[in-house]
Design a protein around this motif. Structure first.
Motif, PDB file in Angstrom:
ATOM      1  N   PRO A   1      15.120  -4.282  -2.256  1.00  0.00           N
ATOM      2  CA  PRO A   1      15.137  -2.822  -2.311  1.00  0.00           C
ATOM      3  C   PRO A   1      16.488  -2.270  -1.820  1.00  0.00           C
ATOM      4  CG  PRO A   1      13.096  -3.599  -1.346  1.00  0.00           C
ATOM      5  CD  PRO A   1      13.996  -4.792  -1.465  1.00  0.00           C
ATOM      6  N   PRO A   2      16.945  -1.150  -2.426  1.00  0.00           N
ATOM      7  CA  PRO A   2      16.224  -0.282  -3.365  1.00  0.00           C
ATOM      8  C   PRO A   2      16.174  -0.756  -4.807  1.00  0.00           C
ATOM      9  CG  PRO A   2      18.347   0.666  -2.814  1.00  0.00           C
ATOM     10  CD  PRO A   2      18.205  -0.540  -1.950  1.00  0.00           C
ATOM     11  N   SER A   3      16.704  -1.941  -5.126  1.00  0.00           N
ATOM     12  CA  SER A   3      16.433  -2.517  -6.442  1.00  0.00           C
ATOM     13  C   SER A   3      14.943  -2.825  -6.552  1.00  0.00           C
ATOM     14  CB  SER A   3      17.245  -3.799  -6.651  1.00  0.00           C
ATOM     15  OG  SER A   3      18.627  -3.511  -6.759  1.00  0.00           O
ATOM     16  N   ALA A   4      14.465  -2.966  -7.773  1.00  0.00           N
ATOM     17  CA  ALA A   4      13.044  -3.222  -7.996  1.00  0.00           C
ATOM     18  C   ALA A   4      12.650  -4.603  -7.482  1.00  0.00           C
ATOM     19  CB  ALA A   4      12.713  -3.109  -9.478  1.00  0.00           C
ATOM     20  N   VAL A   5      11.379  -4.728  -7.140  1.00  0.00           N
ATOM     21  CA  VAL A   5      10.811  -5.992  -6.663  1.00  0.00           C
ATOM     22  C   VAL A   5       9.726  -6.418  -7.647  1.00  0.00           C
ATOM     23  CG1 VAL A   5       9.681  -7.195  -4.756  1.00  0.00           C
ATOM     24  CG2 VAL A   5      11.282  -5.324  -4.276  1.00  0.00           C
ATOM     25  N   PRO A   6      10.097  -7.155  -8.704  1.00  0.00           N
ATOM     26  CA  PRO A   6       9.081  -7.614  -9.654  1.00  0.00           C
ATOM     27  C   PRO A   6       8.062  -8.512  -8.963  1.00  0.00           C
ATOM     28  CG  PRO A   6      11.293  -7.914 -10.546  1.00  0.00           C
ATOM     29  CD  PRO A   6      11.447  -7.577  -9.094  1.00  0.00           C
ATOM     30  N   GLU A   7       6.813  -8.393  -9.369  1.00  0.00           N
ATOM     31  CA  GLU A   7       5.751  -9.204  -8.777  1.00  0.00           C
ATOM     32  C   GLU A   7       5.534 -10.514  -9.512  1.00  0.00           C
ATOM     33  OE1 GLU A   7       2.218  -6.888  -8.408  1.00  0.00           O
ATOM     34  OE2 GLU A   7       3.190  -5.320  -7.190  1.00  0.00           O
TER      35      GLU A   7
END
Length: 293
Positions: free
Chosen positions: A58-64
């Motif tokens: 974060p603040p980049s996306a955190v793919p699941e």
């Protein structure tokens, strides 16, 4: 706050500063977009500098989805930042995990690269160390899941190649560990498993590395034992590779010895831009130490 979206739909946060030839800085596992303060301040005087958070940070996306992570994704994401700048080519500078990513940018996207700086790069690459590194990577991934970033940062942040930074600059080291403590537990565990643990050994890529004609500067701390053997292999394999070893230094040389690190980068950039970083003179490659016949 600036964001760009990758070809697989992941939003990446980045910051840029300065104008001129682009430099893309790629952070290590324990860092994030804040890991390059000395370089951003210095090089933005004459270059267009960008630093970003890898996916999972974060603040980049955190793919699941674990499938959203990987060494190839790390390299492609660095190029996505270059695309966001609207530039054709850049110098790519990475440390540790970022150093691997920078090398893979060179292998996957050589037409986008002016030159590569790979520092702190080599953990788990040597065939004798690979199994142990993968087991340790799994332990770290589980620590993020079970302990959380703040708790595990207390021991990860004083690993054998980070105590050098603590001894030289306790305040800077504390800020470095605080960045680690703020990691996403999910993003860090997935990154550790799908990028760090699963990446191919550089020794298995020697044929590709030997064919890579890009200028490369490898930087290592002389007390960063996990990278030294691999960095010597890179020097002996990549035709346009130079190797700099910083004395009494550990893993995060860009933070630990910023003035020396910046001088090395500045010299490298200048030589590349003026055509002065060619391949190794073949006369220097010999089984003889003196050239005697």
């Amino acid at each position: 706050m600036a964001f760009t979206t990758t070809d697989d739909g992941v939003r990446l946060y980045y910051e840029e500063q300065g104008s001129g030839t682009p430099i893309v800085f790629i952070h290590e596992f324990a860092g994030d977009h804040r890991s390059w303060p000395h370089q951003m301040r210095y090089f933005s005087r004459g270059y267009r500098c960008a630093t970003y958070g890898a996916r999972g940070y974060p603040p980049s996306a955190v793919p699941e989805d674990p499938a959203a992570y990987g060494q190839h994704r790390a390299a492609d994401d660095a190029v996505a930042i270059l695309d966001a700048l609207g530039a054709e080519k850049a110098f790519f500078v990475g440390n540790s995990m970022g150093g691997f990513a920078a090398l893979h940018v060179g292998l996957r996207h050589p037409d986008r690269v002016l030159g590569i700086v790979s520092s702190g790069c080599g953990y788990g690459a040597h065939p004798d160390k690979q199994d142990g590194f993968r087991a340790e990577s799994e332990t770290i991934a589980q620590a993020f899941e079970n302990e959380g970033a703040e708790a595990m940062s207390e021991w990860y942040g004083v690993g054998p190649a980070r105590v050098q930074y603590q001894a030289k600059d306790p305040r800077g080291h504390a800020e470095h560990v605080r960045v680690l403590a703020e990691h996403s537990n999910l993003g860090a565990s997935l990154t550790m498993r799908a990028v760090q643990k699963s990446r191919p050994s550089l020794y298995d890529l020697r044929d590709q590395l030997a064919a890579m004609s890009l200028p490369l500067l490898v930087i290592a701390g002389d007390e960063d034992d996990g990278v030294l053997d691999t960095d010597l292999m890179l020097k002996r394999t990549v035709p346009r590779c130079g190797l700099a070893v910083l004395p009494r230094s550990g893993h995060v040389t860009n933070l630990e010895e910023p003035e020396l690190y910046n001088r090395l980068l500045e010299s490298f950039f200048t030589q590349v831009e003026h055509g002065g970083w060619g391949p190794r003179d073949p006369r220097s490659i010999s089984g003889s130490t003196t050239g005697a016949k």
